[in-house]
Design an enzyme around this catalytic site. Structure first.
Site, PDB file in Angstrom:
ATOM      1  N   GLY A 227      92.413  82.875  21.127  1.00 20.33           N
ATOM      2  CA  GLY A 227      93.761  83.173  21.414  1.00 20.33           C
ATOM      3  C   GLY A 227      94.369  81.902  22.060  1.00 20.33           C
ATOM      4  O   GLY A 227      94.148  80.785  21.807  1.00 20.33           O
ATOM      5  N   SER A 228      95.225  82.206  22.880  1.00 15.04           N
ATOM      6  CA  SER A 228      96.216  81.334  23.497  1.00 15.04           C
ATOM      7  C   SER A 228      95.359  80.510  24.523  1.00 15.04           C
ATOM      8  O   SER A 228      94.564  80.937  25.391  1.00 15.04           O
ATOM      9  CB  SER A 228      97.369  81.792  24.107  1.00 15.04           C
ATOM     10  OG  SER A 228      97.221  82.424  25.538  1.00 15.04           O
ATOM     11  N   GLU A 247      88.300  79.192  21.448  1.00 17.96           N
ATOM     12  CA  GLU A 247      88.921  78.490  20.318  1.00 17.96           C
ATOM     13  C   GLU A 247      90.476  78.849  20.669  1.00 17.96           C
ATOM     14  O   GLU A 247      90.796  80.207  20.450  1.00 17.96           O
ATOM     15  CB  GLU A 247      88.665  79.166  19.101  1.00 17.96           C
ATOM     16  CG  GLU A 247      88.861  78.263  17.831  1.00 17.96           C
ATOM     17  CD  GLU A 247      90.577  78.858  17.498  1.00 17.96           C
ATOM     18  OE1 GLU A 247      91.341  77.887  17.761  1.00 17.96           O
ATOM     19  OE2 GLU A 247      90.650  79.743  16.940  1.00 17.96           O
ATOM     20  N   LEU A 248      91.337  77.820  21.102  1.00 19.34           N
ATOM     21  CA  LEU A 248      92.595  78.133  21.747  1.00 19.34           C
ATOM     22  C   LEU A 248      93.819  77.522  20.929  1.00 19.34           C
ATOM     23  O   LEU A 248      95.088  77.667  21.375  1.00 19.34           O
ATOM     24  CB  LEU A 248      92.534  77.417  23.121  1.00 19.34           C
ATOM     25  CG  LEU A 248      91.426  77.939  23.971  1.00 19.34           C
ATOM     26  CD1 LEU A 248      91.438  77.251  25.146  1.00 19.34           C
ATOM     27  CD2 LEU A 248      91.621  79.582  24.109  1.00 19.34           C
ATOM     28  N   CYS A 281      96.230  79.097  13.813  1.00 19.41           N
ATOM     29  CA  CYS A 281      95.990  78.127  14.920  1.00 19.41           C
ATOM     30  C   CYS A 281      96.162  76.860  14.339  1.00 19.41           C
ATOM     31  O   CYS A 281      96.315  75.802  15.152  1.00 19.41           O
ATOM     32  CB  CYS A 281      94.959  78.518  15.848  1.00 19.41           C
ATOM     33  SG  CYS A 281      93.540  78.730  14.925  1.00 19.41           S
ATOM     34  N   GLU A 378     102.697  75.125  21.074  1.00 18.65           N
ATOM     35  CA  GLU A 378     102.295  75.695  20.034  1.00 18.65           C
ATOM     36  C   GLU A 378     102.972  76.923  19.456  1.00 18.65           C
ATOM     37  O   GLU A 378     103.270  77.822  20.253  1.00 18.65           O
ATOM     38  CB  GLU A 378     100.776  76.470  20.001  1.00 18.65           C
ATOM     39  CG  GLU A 378     100.360  77.253  18.851  1.00 18.65           C
ATOM     40  CD  GLU A 378      98.961  77.838  18.819  1.00 18.65           C
ATOM     41  OE1 GLU A 378      98.073  77.895  17.851  1.00 18.65           O
ATOM     42  OE2 GLU A 378      98.715  78.324  20.072  1.00 18.65           O
TER      43      GLU A 378
END
Length: 473
Positions: A227-228, A247-248, A281, A378
């Site tokens: 996520g963020s 995992e960002l 992402c 992002e």
């Protein structure tokens, strides 16, 4: 299509009295209403996973692999149903949703193969105090895994946590994204047929306060979050002694070098930037073309962006579908306006296409810098920036001038430049003559800096979900 929690091998409609409404992002229709879990349901799920840990760990690797293979077969049998469900709840263009289901099958099969492949290792200790002794190292399951996943890959990102966990012998409690939890619940229906120990997989739809119980509870041995970056690092800070994998995402960059096939590169970059409205992402967000090709590449890229098909995700040719909700639709417009006010130039798009269906035009900006959100943050929307770099050295510097570092693409025919990019780019993966959105599900996937911690891909995730134990005799 289930609209209940799955806890300890049972379906439950208990909750706190409020409901999570799942909306079709394109037409706004209510797809389902799911009870919000209360603290009691989360505690039940944690207890179920904790209770299943010994039995699941004791299941022989061959049996775990067999069950995963059966899961892959079950997903394949419901391939189109799952793709349509992903399209409805996540707004994913149907062709891409079908690709996600196919990738999910691959992810599960890879995990099954790794369950069979994982072997004890004999290491040399026959020296000093170890003379005459033998050492065997075995990877042991870490225990229950707290999994939190986003809306954009509601099947495959769940499977990237669940499949290696089951292959390793770790139970899972999953908190899926509130915008797209139905695919995870459909997956739970398939898991329910596999004769795994009750509590091996639990799905709890809940708010953030209840989800924090999953992160802080000491019975959960590991947190695996996608996520963020803001949320991920916060959760790590409250996770206690757990192992953590994050995992960002990021603001993935592409370098276009001298000598590249500019037409083919422009086509690839446009697709990589606007597929699924940029809600990936590793979507292409920052594009740096060296001075020698900048003007020609800009012309070709503008042409290709103009060819991107936007619209109803149910149509096979649509690339740029709806944004997931009104909040993100409004945010994209605000970020683009802020960039224009700060001096950015709009080369394409820069406006809503259809607010009623949350469609925003594929947008290409230039004249940006890292202080602008469209460059430094992002975007997670159909927005990319094209900027000029003097040469490869400056392009690499510009790519690295970011707090993110997930993946980067480099278009070049120059072998020396390939080696330089691989050595100097501060990212988890370098894709040569391809966009950063490239991912094969068995590869080590993850980032550096604010883009995350640890790696996914079944083999690598299994190492994250285990600890080495040594036997000396």
């Amino acid at each position: 299509m289930r609209s209940e929690h799955y806890i300890g091998g049972r379906w439950s409609s208990a909750g706190d009295g409020t409901f999570n409404s799942v909306l079709d992002p394109y037409n706004g229709e209510v797809v389902a209403r799911i009870p919000h879990a209360a603290a009691a349901q989360m505690d039940q799920a944690i207890a179920a996973a904790h209770g299943a840990r010994a039995e699941l760990a004791a299941l022989p690797a061959e049996e775990r692999a067999d069950r995963l293979e059966r899961l892959a077969e079950a997903i394949a049998e419901r391939h189109e149903d799952l793709a349509q469900l992903i399209r409805r709840e996540a707004g994913k263009p149907i062709a891409y949703a079908r690709t996600e289901v196919s990738r999910g099958i691959t992810t599960v099969k890879l995990a099954a193969a790794e369950a069979r492949r994982l072997k004890d290792e004999v290491i040399d200790v026959d020296y000093d105090a170890g003379k005459g002794r033998t050492a065997i190292v075995r990877r042991m399951p870490v225990g229950p895994v707290a999994a939190i996943t986003p809306f954009n890959f509601p099947l495959n990102l769940v499977l990237h946590k669940l499949a290696p966990a089951l292959a390793m012998g770790c139970p899972v409690v999953l908190k899926p994204a509130p915008q797209a939890p139905l695919t995870a619940l459909a997956l739970a229906e398939l898991i329910d047929t596999l004769d795994l120990p009750p509590g091996s997989f639990n799905v709890v739809v809940c708010g953030n306060e209840v989800a924090e119980r999953l992160v802080t509870d000491a019975r959960m041995a590991m947190l695996s979050f996608t996520g963020s970056d803001k949320v991920g690092w916060k959760l790590k800070s409250i996770s206690g002694k757990k192992k953590v994998a994050l995992e960002l995402g990021g603001n993935a960059a592409v370098i276009v070098d001298e000598g590249s096939d500019l037409s083919a590169t422009a086509k690839s970059v446009a697709y990589g930037a606007y597929l699924y409205a940029g809600q990936i992402c590793i979507s292409t967000q920052r594009i740096y073309a060296v001075d020698a090709v900048f003007e020609a590449f800009r012309e070709r890229l503008v042409e290709e962006v103009g060819r991107v098909v936007s619209g109803d995700p149910a149509k096979d040719d649509v690339v740029n579908g709806p944004l997931i909700d009104d909040h993100h639709f409004a945010r994209i417009g605000t970020w683009v306006s802020e960039a224009q006010e700060a001096g950015a130039e709009v080369l394409c798009g820069g406006r809503p296409l259809d607010a009623a269906h949350r469609l925003y035009a594929p947008t290409l900006l230039t004249g940006t810098d890292p202080a602008m959100k469209v460059n430094g943050e992002e975007v997670f929307g159909p927005v990319a920036v094209l900027e000029r770099a003097t040469d490869l050295n400056e392009a690499i510097r510009l790519v690295n001038d970011s707090r993110y570092g997930l993946q980067a693409g480099v278009f070049t025919p120059n072998e020396a430049h390939v080696r330089q990019a691989f050595a100097e780019l501060e990212v988890g993966g370098v894709i040569i003559n391809g966009v950063p959105g490239f991912r094969v599900d068995g590869m080590p996937y993850g980032g550096v800096k604010d883009s995350g911690l640890g790696r996914e891909g079944p083999r690598y995730a299994m190492h994250e979900m285990s600890e080495p134990r040594v036997l000396i005799y």
